[in-house]
Enzyme design. Sequence first.
Site, mmCIF file in Angstrom:
data_model
loop_
_atom_site.group_PDB
_atom_site.id
_atom_site.type_symbol
_atom_site.label_atom_id
_atom_site.label_comp_id
_atom_site.label_asym_id
_atom_site.label_seq_id
_atom_site.Cartn_x
_atom_site.Cartn_y
_atom_site.Cartn_z
ATOM 1 N N GLU A 125 18.677 -14.043 -19.547
ATOM 2 C CA GLU A 125 17.554 -14.869 -19.981
ATOM 3 C C GLU A 125 16.277 -14.358 -19.318
ATOM 4 O OE1 GLU A 125 17.062 -18.404 -22.477
ATOM 5 O OE2 GLU A 125 18.795 -17.184 -21.962
ATOM 6 N N CYS B 191 11.301 -41.804 -54.414
ATOM 7 C CA CYS B 191 11.163 -40.478 -53.800
ATOM 8 C C CYS B 191 9.687 -40.131 -53.636
ATOM 9 C CB CYS B 191 11.856 -39.427 -54.677
ATOM 10 S SG CYS B 191 11.633 -37.735 -54.077
ATOM 11 N N ASP C 257 2.515 1.622 -3.455
ATOM 12 C CA ASP C 257 1.570 2.062 -4.485
ATOM 13 C C ASP C 257 1.179 3.528 -4.303
ATOM 14 O OD1 ASP C 257 1.633 -0.435 -5.586
ATOM 15 O OD2 ASP C 257 -0.210 -1.135 -4.594
ATOM 16 N N ASP D 275 15.418 -21.865 -19.001
ATOM 17 C CA ASP D 275 14.596 -22.057 -20.195
ATOM 18 C C ASP D 275 13.762 -20.803 -20.432
ATOM 19 O OD1 ASP D 275 13.644 -23.342 -22.376
ATOM 20 O OD2 ASP D 275 12.167 -24.545 -21.314
ATOM 21 N N LEU E 135 25.971 -22.118 -28.219
ATOM 22 C CA LEU E 135 26.955 -23.031 -27.633
ATOM 23 C C LEU E 135 26.791 -24.431 -28.195
ATOM 24 C CD1 LEU E 135 26.786 -22.052 -23.845
ATOM 25 C CD2 LEU E 135 28.427 -21.286 -25.548
ATOM 26 N N CYS F 296 8.991 -37.037 -56.267
ATOM 27 C CA CYS F 296 9.126 -37.103 -57.731
ATOM 28 C C CYS F 296 9.154 -38.528 -58.276
ATOM 29 C CB CYS F 296 10.377 -36.348 -58.182
ATOM 30 S SG CYS F 296 11.924 -37.112 -57.624
ATOM 31 N N TYR G 215 0.842 -1.208 0.000
ATOM 32 C CA TYR G 215 0.000 0.000 0.000
ATOM 33 C C TYR G 215 0.873 1.253 0.000
ATOM 34 C CZ TYR G 215 -3.220 3.607 1.539
ATOM 35 O OH TYR G 215 -3.944 4.774 1.632
ATOM 36 N N LYS H 292 31.870 -22.707 -18.589
ATOM 37 C CA LYS H 292 32.728 -21.741 -19.269
ATOM 38 C C LYS H 292 34.106 -21.712 -18.623
ATOM 39 C CE LYS H 292 28.772 -18.594 -19.844
ATOM 40 N NZ LYS H 292 28.205 -17.283 -19.446
ATOM 41 N N CYS I 208 17.510 -39.131 -53.032
ATOM 42 C CA CYS I 208 16.869 -39.000 -54.331
ATOM 43 C C CYS I 208 17.892 -38.356 -55.269
ATOM 44 C CB CYS I 208 15.620 -38.121 -54.231
ATOM 45 S SG CYS I 208 14.940 -37.685 -55.852
ATOM 46 N N CYS J 139 13.443 -32.435 -58.668
ATOM 47 C CA CYS J 139 12.723 -32.831 -57.453
ATOM 48 C C CYS J 139 12.404 -31.553 -56.660
ATOM 49 C CB CYS J 139 13.588 -33.771 -56.620
ATOM 50 S SG CYS J 139 12.755 -34.379 -55.136
ATOM 51 N N GLU K 180 27.044 -22.501 -14.667
ATOM 52 C CA GLU K 180 25.796 -21.755 -14.481
ATOM 53 C C GLU K 180 24.633 -22.595 -14.998
ATOM 54 O OE1 GLU K 180 27.689 -17.356 -15.471
ATOM 55 O OE2 GLU K 180 27.000 -18.642 -17.081
ATOM 56 N N LYS L 30 21.354 -23.387 -17.022
ATOM 57 C CA LYS L 30 20.828 -22.913 -18.304
ATOM 58 C C LYS L 30 19.312 -22.792 -18.162
ATOM 59 C CE LYS L 30 21.011 -23.930 -23.248
ATOM 60 N NZ LYS L 30 19.554 -23.878 -23.501
ATOM 61 N N TYR M 46 23.735 -13.057 -16.845
ATOM 62 C CA TYR M 46 24.859 -13.975 -16.656
ATOM 63 C C TYR M 46 26.100 -13.619 -17.462
ATOM 64 C CZ TYR M 46 22.586 -15.758 -20.887
ATOM 65 O OH TYR M 46 21.980 -15.858 -22.118
ATOM 66 N N LYS N 125 23.128 -30.801 -21.346
ATOM 67 C CA LYS N 125 21.679 -30.880 -21.217
ATOM 68 C C LYS N 125 21.279 -32.010 -20.262
ATOM 69 C CE LYS N 125 20.349 -27.653 -24.109
ATOM 70 N NZ LYS N 125 19.370 -27.927 -25.153
#
Length: 693
Positions: free
Chosen positions: A174, A417, A38, A118, A84, A420, A35, A299, A435, A441, A114, A116, A236, A323
């Site tokens: 990020e 293929c 604001d 999302d 990377l 074609c 309050y 790194k 092909c 094609c 560090e 990663k 980062y 990952k």
Amino acid sequence: MNKAEVKDLIASLTEELNHHNYLYYQKSKPVISDYEFDTKLKELEQLEQQYPDLKLPYSPTSRVGGDITKEFETVPHKYPMLSLGNTYSKEELMDFDGRVRKGLGTDDYEYICELKFDGVAISLKYENGYLDRAITRGDGTKGDDITTNVKTIRSIPLKVQGNDYPPSFEVRGEVFMPKEFFKELNDGVLKENKQRESEGKTPLTLYANARNTTSGTLKMQDSKIVADRKLDCYLYSYLDDSDTYNTHEKSIQFLERAGFNVSQTYRKCQTIDEVLEYINHWDQERHKLAVETDGVVIKVNSLAQQSELGFTAKNPRWAISYKFKSESAVTILKDITYQVGRTGAITPVAELEPVLLAGTTVKRASLHNANEIERLDVRIGDSVNVEKGGEIIPKITGVNLESRPSNAQKVSYLTECPECNTTLVRKEGEASHYCPNKDTCPPQVQGRIEHFISRNAMNIESLGPRTIAGFLRRGLIKNLSDLYTLTFEDINNLQFEETDEATGEVSKRSIKEKSAQNIIESIEKSKSIPFERVLFGLGIRYVGKTVAEKLAQHFVTIDRLMKASFEEIVSVHEIGERIAESVSAFFADEDNRQMIEALKEAGLSLETEKKEGAADTFKGLTFVVSGVFETFGRDELKNLIKQHGGKVASGISSKTNYLIAGANMGPAKKEKADSLGITILDESSFRELLQND
């Protein structure tokens, strides 16, 4: 109050409210009630409305939003936003550590780890301590200016704290949507759908995942809505022209002092074993965080060592992304379809019963090639395990044999293929089918032209896949050289039909006068693109950007390259037999030779231009560049060597003629150079050698 008193009050309220924002959003230690905050913010808003000329650029009222942005300006990055290399195994991390040790020639290095996150990568530019611009990653060299929307993110400082910062610097980070708010957002959709259901209206679609929702939010036109989405941001990375800090850790510590929101999950590791401990810890603990995370970035800490290790054509050699194991789901394989790439390679695609995986609905997954189908023994109707490779590209990882239908038939890989109907071929020792109909094609022709006009090749920005497809359907072009025969009259007001793949609906599209003019101008401008990029744009199999540069540097003209034998091509530094075979085969093809002649007539650059004053001083000589230099950048040194006919190698060998040594060069490289009798040059000696021409 007089105007001077108003000015002082606005400044006082601005500083006070920014401080409370910092305490609330980054320290989680509010000292006043919502309050009270604001009330003060409303007082500041009223004063700024009465005296708009006194509003400060870092006013907290910018956080509220309300500005409308109809178009986001595309601007270049001062420092490229690099991607990377990824790995999914700890064995590959050990290999990465081995490459670092070998590249530096020492065991004396350390890592910063560090998480990663999302989210959506962002670059923030600060001038004299104030946020000047916020730019998306885009294609890595340029992105969209979304400053107005980013100012609504309360954890991003509009003015940095302290005074130990250079006049101009950039910060990378990020932007993300916290898990809790993403859930609130979808709960709101579910609540509204109940109301819509009672009214007989079509239900709204749930938001697929936090990352996509963040990306869409940042590109909204109304910054008021962006402000309501409660986005956050972890920073980062720090960049400036003066290399103010000599380690990544010190630059992160500066960001913390300056009031940036730095995740306290980073850690300095002395060995690769400590890196693995960090990964194992966060593989479990990451689920407790307020934001989704899918891996760890590792790194090299020393910026001098980062410079010494340098870059490949695509990624830095001093960093890698690990990952975490992907999420998996079980669904039904409904069918197998086949796609044709620009090289003619056939990729089988699994058509799946839609399933929710890692926040997105997955309907298709790659089956890679016939060998993979055989290995999995996957059949139509099977219950299959699906994962996201790197949590991006779905793939089938296994089959539940117990639930296999009794009538399931072994897959017979197609022989013609799908586009074609040409009989497919499979070269000895290769996994993929191809092909061979490269000239007619449709996906191959379209793919080669799209590759030719891409940013790293001819950079014809005004053309896109849909327009290329329209030109092909109307018969205006048959191959990439035909682009240079197009005229304004050919394409102005050109109309063609498009089919929506999802719905099958057919719509009409036309090229207006301004678009037609832009296309013709972009094509004309591309004639000045240097030879190595034209060569890359030809789409010769196995000839990537770096290989194209090596070939252009060695053979100088397209004519010499076309006449070169397999033995001459394979003798080029770092060009292997597979590449040499592909290049020889490409130029042996009469259609390709005719296309090259057409490109010559169009006026494209098909020979390497020497810089004014450059000579073949270093012809036949191989250099290795290592360390940090005072008057040259490492890339500048390498370019000078190449411009004067020399070759640049990544490691010392018996073929090396000179080692150009800068500060902080690893002692192992010097020892190896001494043992092989290689001449070692400092900057001054190299300059003298250069001037002897």
